[in-house]
Every structure is written in structure tokens, then in C-alpha cells.
Design a protein around this motif. Structure first.
Motif, PDB file in Angstrom:
ATOM      1  N   ASN A  88       0.737  -1.046   0.093  1.00 51.91           N
ATOM      2  CA  ASN A  88       0.149  -0.025   0.115  1.00 51.91           C
ATOM      3  C   ASN A  88       1.088   1.179  -0.111  1.00 51.91           C
ATOM      4  OD1 ASN A  88      -2.052   1.948   0.558  1.00 51.91           O
ATOM      5  ND2 ASN A  88      -2.236   1.218   2.525  1.00 51.91           N
ATOM      6  N   ALA A  89       0.720   2.072  -0.930  1.00 47.99           N
ATOM      7  CA  ALA A  89       1.579   3.340  -1.053  1.00 47.99           C
ATOM      8  C   ALA A  89       0.737   4.412  -0.817  1.00 47.99           C
ATOM      9  CB  ALA A  89       2.226   3.588  -2.423  1.00 47.99           C
ATOM     10  N   GLY A  90      -0.283   4.227   0.059  1.00 44.39           N
ATOM     11  CA  GLY A  90      -1.555   5.277   0.402  1.00 44.39           C
ATOM     12  C   GLY A  90      -2.677   4.970  -0.310  1.00 44.39           C
ATOM     13  N   ASP A  91      -3.596   4.725   0.668  1.00 45.19           N
ATOM     14  CA  ASP A  91      -5.219   4.652   0.459  1.00 45.19           C
ATOM     15  C   ASP A  91      -6.044   5.651   0.875  1.00 45.19           C
ATOM     16  OD1 ASP A  91      -4.649   3.297   3.052  1.00 45.19           O
ATOM     17  OD2 ASP A  91      -6.158   1.663   2.393  1.00 45.19           O
ATOM     18  N   GLY A  92      -6.200   6.532  -0.003  1.00 45.93           N
ATOM     19  CA  GLY A  92      -7.066   7.748   0.540  1.00 45.93           C
ATOM     20  C   GLY A  92      -6.773   8.538   1.780  1.00 45.93           C
ATOM     21  N   THR A  93      -7.527   8.427   2.926  1.00 45.05           N
ATOM     22  CA  THR A  93      -7.385   9.120   3.995  1.00 45.05           C
ATOM     23  C   THR A  93      -7.113   8.036   5.056  1.00 45.05           C
ATOM     24  OG1 THR A  93      -9.726   9.095   4.698  1.00 45.05           O
ATOM     25  CG2 THR A  93      -8.612  10.933   3.443  1.00 45.05           C
ATOM     26  N   HIS A  94      -6.714   6.800   4.508  1.00 45.45           N
ATOM     27  CA  HIS A  94      -6.395   5.735   5.700  1.00 45.45           C
ATOM     28  C   HIS A  94      -4.999   5.593   6.257  1.00 45.45           C
ATOM     29  CE1 HIS A  94      -6.430   1.105   6.264  1.00 45.45           C
ATOM     30  NE2 HIS A  94      -6.991   1.618   7.536  1.00 45.45           N
ATOM     31  N   GLU A  95      -4.113   4.832   5.245  1.00 43.92           N
ATOM     32  CA  GLU A  95      -2.805   4.535   5.868  1.00 43.92           C
ATOM     33  C   GLU A  95      -1.855   4.903   4.759  1.00 43.92           C
ATOM     34  OE1 GLU A  95      -1.047   2.314   8.386  1.00 43.92           O
ATOM     35  OE2 GLU A  95      -2.872   0.997   9.234  1.00 43.92           O
ATOM     36  N   HIS A  96      -0.748   4.899   4.908  1.00 45.41           N
ATOM     37  CA  HIS A  96       0.441   5.109   4.150  1.00 45.41           C
ATOM     38  C   HIS A  96       1.787   4.474   4.795  1.00 45.41           C
ATOM     39  CE1 HIS A  96       3.373   6.514   1.244  1.00 45.41           C
ATOM     40  NE2 HIS A  96       3.161   7.735   1.318  1.00 45.41           N
ATOM     41  N   PRO A  97       1.752   3.174   4.832  1.00 42.93           N
ATOM     42  CA  PRO A  97       2.749   2.517   5.715  1.00 42.93           C
ATOM     43  C   PRO A  97       4.136   2.932   5.534  1.00 42.93           C
ATOM     44  CG  PRO A  97       1.502   1.103   4.362  1.00 42.93           C
ATOM     45  CD  PRO A  97       0.768   2.143   4.413  1.00 42.93           C
ATOM     46  N   THR A  98       4.481   3.027   4.488  1.00 44.45           N
ATOM     47  CA  THR A  98       5.835   3.084   4.222  1.00 44.45           C
ATOM     48  C   THR A  98       6.503   4.428   4.483  1.00 44.45           C
ATOM     49  OG1 THR A  98       5.442   3.744   1.903  1.00 44.45           O
ATOM     50  CG2 THR A  98       6.151   1.307   2.264  1.00 44.45           C
ATOM     51  N   GLN A  99       5.707   5.383   4.505  1.00 48.43           N
ATOM     52  CA  GLN A  99       5.792   6.833   5.169  1.00 48.43           C
ATOM     53  C   GLN A  99       6.193   6.796   6.588  1.00 48.43           C
ATOM     54  OE1 GLN A  99       6.156   9.936   3.200  1.00 48.43           O
ATOM     55  NE2 GLN A  99       7.067  10.823   5.012  1.00 48.43           N
ATOM     56  N   ALA A 100       5.179   6.077   7.295  1.00 45.93           N
ATOM     57  CA  ALA A 100       5.311   6.143   8.743  1.00 45.93           C
ATOM     58  C   ALA A 100       6.724   5.332   9.067  1.00 45.93           C
ATOM     59  CB  ALA A 100       4.221   5.328   9.273  1.00 45.93           C
ATOM     60  N   LEU A 101       6.836   4.246   8.245  1.00 51.49           N
ATOM     61  CA  LEU A 101       8.153   3.581   8.655  1.00 51.49           C
ATOM     62  C   LEU A 101       9.414   4.170   8.386  1.00 51.49           C
ATOM     63  CD1 LEU A 101       7.126   0.097   6.914  1.00 51.49           C
ATOM     64  CD2 LEU A 101       7.579   0.398   9.299  1.00 51.49           C
ATOM     65  N   LEU A 102       9.334   5.079   7.151  1.00 52.87           N
ATOM     66  CA  LEU A 102      10.745   5.901   6.956  1.00 52.87           C
ATOM     67  C   LEU A 102      10.528   7.025   8.098  1.00 52.87           C
ATOM     68  CD1 LEU A 102      10.452   8.968   5.285  1.00 52.87           C
ATOM     69  CD2 LEU A 102       9.310   7.456   3.623  1.00 52.87           C
ATOM     70  N   ASP A 103       9.541   7.602   8.419  1.00 49.28           N
ATOM     71  CA  ASP A 103       9.415   8.673   9.701  1.00 49.28           C
ATOM     72  C   ASP A 103      10.319   7.903  10.777  1.00 49.28           C
ATOM     73  OD1 ASP A 103       8.498  10.428   7.809  1.00 49.28           O
ATOM     74  OD2 ASP A 103       6.423  10.231   8.654  1.00 49.28           O
ATOM     75  N   ALA A 104       9.566   6.626  11.076  1.00 45.70           N
ATOM     76  CA  ALA A 104      10.248   6.192  12.349  1.00 45.70           C
ATOM     77  C   ALA A 104      11.859   5.863  12.369  1.00 45.70           C
ATOM     78  CB  ALA A 104       9.558   4.883  12.692  1.00 45.70           C
ATOM     79  N   PHE A 105      12.323   5.352  10.967  1.00 45.01           N
ATOM     80  CA  PHE A 105      13.526   5.337  10.714  1.00 45.01           C
ATOM     81  C   PHE A 105      14.283   6.374  10.991  1.00 45.01           C
ATOM     82  CE2 PHE A 105      17.296   4.844   7.869  1.00 45.01           C
ATOM     83  CZ  PHE A 105      17.564   3.489   7.970  1.00 45.01           C
ATOM     84  N   SER A 106      13.885   7.615  10.448  1.00 45.08           N
ATOM     85  CA  SER A 106      14.640   9.030  10.517  1.00 45.08           C
ATOM     86  C   SER A 106      14.702   9.366  12.165  1.00 45.08           C
ATOM     87  CB  SER A 106      13.785   9.704   9.602  1.00 45.08           C
ATOM     88  OG  SER A 106      13.640   9.460   8.057  1.00 45.08           O
ATOM     89  N   ILE A 107      13.527   9.151  12.772  1.00 41.11           N
ATOM     90  CA  ILE A 107      13.654   9.497  13.957  1.00 41.11           C
ATOM     91  C   ILE A 107      14.740   8.595  14.787  1.00 41.11           C
ATOM     92  CG2 ILE A 107      12.487   9.608  16.215  1.00 41.11           C
ATOM     93  CD1 ILE A 107      10.004   9.999  14.669  1.00 41.11           C
ATOM     94  N   ARG A 108      14.635   7.454  14.523  1.00 41.14           N
ATOM     95  CA  ARG A 108      15.575   6.629  15.167  1.00 41.14           C
ATOM     96  C   ARG A 108      17.047   6.948  14.809  1.00 41.14           C
ATOM     97  NH1 ARG A 108      17.100   2.154  12.409  1.00 41.14           N
ATOM     98  NH2 ARG A 108      17.661   0.174  13.323  1.00 41.14           N
ATOM     99  N   GLU A 109      17.299   7.404  13.346  1.00 38.79           N
ATOM    100  CA  GLU A 109      18.529   7.842  13.054  1.00 38.79           C
ATOM    101  C   GLU A 109      18.973   9.162  13.902  1.00 38.79           C
ATOM    102  OE1 GLU A 109      20.143   7.518   8.564  1.00 38.79           O
ATOM    103  OE2 GLU A 109      18.909   9.410   8.962  1.00 38.79           O
ATOM    104  N   LYS A 110      18.080  10.149  13.968  1.00 36.00           N
ATOM    105  CA  LYS A 110      18.450  11.342  14.396  1.00 36.00           C
ATOM    106  C   LYS A 110      18.817  11.246  15.968  1.00 36.00           C
ATOM    107  CE  LYS A 110      18.731  15.944  14.310  1.00 36.00           C
ATOM    108  NZ  LYS A 110      19.765  16.769  13.484  1.00 36.00           N
TER     109      LYS A 110
END
Lengths: 310, 181
Positions: free
Chosen positions: A130-152
Motif C-alpha cells: 500500500n503506497a497510500g489509500d485515501g485518508t486511511h494509511e500510508h505505511p511506508t511513510q510511517a516506517l521511514l519517519d520512524a527510521f529517520s527519528i531513530r537515526e536522528k
């Protein structure tokens, strides 16, 4: 070492377990390393064909997925709805089954309807991301956000993250809430009352309507765009008023007694939710998010492709 | 569990002597290691590689470039397992370009690992030469035309057997076992 995801498709963060997210982030670390080499390509998925089906506009996510697929040596076909038979009245299942009949192994899909990816996963034989379904979920964005927070910041656990802006129309917000909570972060949402879903506190997030208080509380501020294209009615009087109450500027950040990290999933509306000097400042990890997006998507594709149902 | 008792092929004393011999064979070919480097293959080759590297530095009394190489993404059996193969870290800080690289692994069996490792290494640059050092060479079991330049011990095994090298650092004892699968 062998290990695998508990799911066959990546439809949303909600269906994932903590160990899935940790496995994806750890695998993304290795791919980030690969992306910093002179030759940025590995042959792992050379026998696969992946279709990117984008029924909705996208620049970053589509490019990021396409790069991730190419770095893994997969063959890639792209599809955008504006130039396709969808405009001639073909159903989603028919479109996808026709594409799969051309021997495509995986489907990356963005669609304006919530649940489109989950629906597809029940009706076609293919791995779905899923690369984004309407106003529901965008899982890879959340994963990359978590990855970026973890990195920083070293880890996500125990960190305080505020998501600011149009929570109501944001798939990024929902996926981020699930992902951050899974990893042990505290989450707050901040925005005008009309743009915050009524029962969002049921998800265990704090709700704040005062931007200064929210920023003072958090370690990380994830700033969202106002999604005018999804707003059928007026949710606030004017963009100018929104900016005055919920726009982040340098003076506001300087007045806090601590440094916070600024994130934005893009596209940025400079001067609306965030000013240029903040977006380009050292507080901002916006471009790191984009860079990490490729590594995280490589990890997701790699882990899903490596799972056999024999 | 198999009923057949595991058989040790190499024990502590012999183990030490073999390591020392491998060091001297390396010095014979690479003299002072001025353009050579040791690279251990993840996950189990790195124990041997680190041990040899420490011994070589002690004998030669100077630093020798060292790195760990992960080749998971280059394996030819990626999608034939039930679950994906999870990579380890590659940690090579020096320039591979024009160096003589000695790849180090614990056991040479089908040769497929070495093929993948060579591909992974080539992505980091073009080495002048790649050599292979293995602790245990399982003869007559190759799937690819790969042979080692330095061998700790040759053993003749059949497919139903497995060779396991254990290290003081991780397993408590230096020993090589022949196991029945």
C-alpha cells in the motif's frame, strides 16, 4: 540468519507486530549502507517484476518506490490512472488482473479509496504494498519517519512526537500514530478542532490545540500539509488564519527552551504550515526522510519478496 | 536430533598450529601486507578472519587493513527459502581498489558462498587480486569451479554431514565438529 514478516502484504501499519517493524528498520539499515556505495545496486530481486499502480498523483512516493525497485534489480512497470483505461470505466480488479496476466509478481498501489489495497489483496494473487489509500494509511511513510527519528535521536522509544495540521484527511498521521505507538513513543496531535477527528483520543494520543504548548512538549514535530484537494467544505476561515495559528516559524522555534526536530512528509506548502527558514534549517530532517525512504522501501520489498508460500 | 555422536576433526592444540601455519603462508605471499587486506565473510567467517588478523598484526607488529563483508543480497538462493535471508553488516573502511584481498571463511563447501562474496566485493571497487582462505575444505562437494588458495584442513565428507567450526570467543572452545544432519 532467517526471519520473516508476519504478513504477506504491507497494507497498513495496523496489521504489523513490533518485531515486523523492527525487522524492516534493521533491514533498511543495511540497504542505507548499500545506497552509500559507489555501485548502489544489488541483484536480489532480479527475477521479479513489480507494477507501480498510481491511481492518485504522487512524485516522491512513486519515484522512491521506483528507485527502490531498480536498486534491487527488479523489472518495473509504471501505471498512472490519468493515462489508462480506468477513465474508460474498467474496475480495479479487472485492471489489476490484466496487469498480473502479464506476469507481474508484486503490486505497489496508491488509490484514493480507503481500503483499496486490502480489497485488492483479497481478490488477486500477488503481493500488495500500500503506497497510500485515501485518508486511511500510508505505511511506508510511517516506517521511514520512524527510521529517520531513530537515526536522528538514537531510538523512538520514549520520544514525544507531535503531528501537526490536517489530521482528519491525513493517511500519514494515522500510519504514524500506529507505528510510533508500536515502537513505544508518545504521540500528540495538534491542529484546528475541525481538522482533528472527533474520537482520535481513543487511539491513545493526546490532543492539543495550542501550537506553542505542543512544541514545548515534544521532541519531534511532524508537520503535515493542508490537503485542500480532499476538503469538500471549508474547515477553517482562511489559509492566512491557519498560518497565524498553526504555522511554524523561526521566531516560534527560537522562543522554545529546547531544540526540536522538524519533519514533513512533503509536499511542503512553504509559508503555510512551515516557513522556508524552518524547512531549510538544521532542525529539519525533511531531506533525510526522503533519502531514508528509498532504503525503507527496499527493505519492505525485499522482505515481502523473500517470503515464500510453498 | 541425530543419534550419531558428533566427531571432532580438529581440537585445541592442532587448531592453534593450523592457524599459525595459515598466518605464515599468508606472510610468505603478502610479505608486509602493504597492498593487501583481510576480509572476513559474514556471518561465521569473521571469527576466523579476526583471529588471523590479530595474529598477523602481532607477528608483523604493524596494522593490517581489515573488514567484514556481507553478501546476502548476492546469493543465488534468495527466493528458494521459506523466509527471506536477513543480512549482516558490511564494514569495510579501506579502499578495495587495486588491493590484494584475502577472503576468509570457515568452511568451503559448494563454492556458492564464495561466488556471491566475490560479486559483493566487486561492488566496492576493483581489487587487484582476490584470494581465498578457508579453515576447512570439504573436498568433492563443489557446485562451482572454486578452490581456496590457503586451506587449514582438507576433509572428505558426504552431503548428509555438516561441518561446524566453533570459536573460543562465541562458543567457549576452539573446535571443529563433523555432524550428521
Amino acid at each position: 540468519m532467517k526471519s520473516s514478516l508476519s504478513v504477506n502484504h504491507l497494507l497498513g501499519i495496523k496489521g504489523l507486530q513490533l518485531r515486523d517493524v523492527e525487522l524492516i528498520l534493521a533491514t533498511a539499515d543495511t540497504f542505507k549502507d548499500v545506497l552509500n556505495r559507489p555501485i548502489k545496486k544489488v541483484p536480489s530481486l532480479r527475477d521479479l517484476t513489480i507494477a507501480n499502480l498510481f491511481f492518485e498523483n504522487s512524485t516522491r512516493t512513486r519515484l522512491s518506490f521506483e528507485l527502490a525497485e531498480k536498486r534491487l534489480s527488479a523489472d518495473v512497470v509504471n501505471f498512472t490512472s490519468s493515462s489508462s483505461s480506468v477513465t474508460k470505466g474498467e474496475t480495479l480488479i479487472d485492471t489489476v488482473n490484466n496487469i498480473l496476466a502479464m506476469k507481474v509478481d508484486m503490486v505497489v498501489m496508491r488509490h484514493p479509496s480507503p481500503g483499496a489495497a486490502a480489497f485488492l489483496s483479497q481478490h488477486v494473487r500477488s503481493r500488495i504494498v500500500n503506497a497510500g489509500d485515501g485518508t486511511h494509511e500510508h505505511p511506508t511513510q510511517a516506517l521511514l519517519d520512524a527510521f529517520s527519528i531513530r537515526e536522528k535521536l538514537g531510538s523512538v522509544k520514549g520520544k514525544k512526537v507531535v503531528i501537526i495540521g490536517d489530521i482528519l484527511h491525513s493517511r500519514v498521521a494515522l500510519s504514524n500514530i500506529f507505528c510510533l505507538q508500536l515502537l513505544g513513543a508518545e504521540v500528540m496531535v495538534c491542529g484546528p478542532t475541525t481538522l482533528i477527528p472527533k474520537y482520535i483520543s481513543e487511539l491513545g494520543v493526546r490532543v492539543e490545540h495550542n501550537l506553542r504548548k505542543a512544541l514545548q512538549w515534544c521532541d519531534v514535530a511532524n508537520v503535515l500539509r493542508i490537503q485542500l484537494e480532499r476538503q469538500d467544505i471549508k474547515y477553517f476561515p482562511s489559509l492566512r488564519e491557519y498560518t497565524m495559528l498553526f504555522g511554524i516559524n523561526k521566531a516560534l522555534l527560537d522562543s522554545l527552551d529546547k531544540q526540536i526536530v522538524i519533519m514533513h512528509p512533503g509536499p511542503i506548502n512553504r509559508g503555510v504550515e512551515i516557513t522556508s527558514d524552518v524547512a531549510d534549517s538544521e532542525h529539519s530532517i525533511i531531506l533525510d526522510q526522503v533519502e531514508n525512504g528509498v532504503a525503507v522501501r527496499m527493505a519492505v520489498l525485499y522482505l515481502l519478496a523473500g517470503k515464500n508460500e510453498k | 536430533m541425530s543419534a550419531v555422536k558428533p566427531k571432532p576433526i580438529l581440537r585445541q592444540k592442532h587448531f592453534e598450529i593450523t592457524l599459525l601455519r595459515l598466518c605464515h603462508q599468508l606472510i610468505e605471499n603478502h610479505t608486509d601486507f602493504s597492498s593487501s587486506a583481510i576480509v572476513g565473510l559474514q556471518p561465521r567467517g569473521v571469527f576466523l578472519a579476526r583471529r588471523l588478523h590479530a595474529m598477523l598484526e602481532k607477528i608483523l607488529k604493524h596494522k593490517i587493513p581489515y573488514g567484514d563483508l556481507d553478501f546476502t543480497f548476492f546469493r543465488d538462493d534468495f527466493r528458494s527459502h521459506d523466509s527471506p535471508l536477513i543480512p549482516s553488516a558490511t564494514d569495510i573502511e579501506f579502499e578495495v581498489e587495486n588491493k590484494k584481498i584475502i577472503l576468509v571463511d570457515d568452511v568451503l563447501y559448494t563454492g556458492r558462498t564464495v561466488r556471491s562474496a566475490m560479486d559483493a566485493l566487486m561492488q566496492l571497487g576493483r581489487p587487484e587480486k582476490i584470494e581465498l582462505l578457508v579453515f576447512i575444505n570439504r573436498r568433492f562437494s563443489r557446485h562451482l569451479p572454486v578452490e581456496a588458495n590457503y586451506v587449514g584442513k582438507d576433509v572428505d565428507t558426504i552431503d548428509s554431514q555438516k561441518v561446524r567450526v566453533e570459536w573460543k570467543e562465541t562458543d567457549g572452545e576452539d573446535i571443529v565438529w563433523l555432524l550428521e544432519k
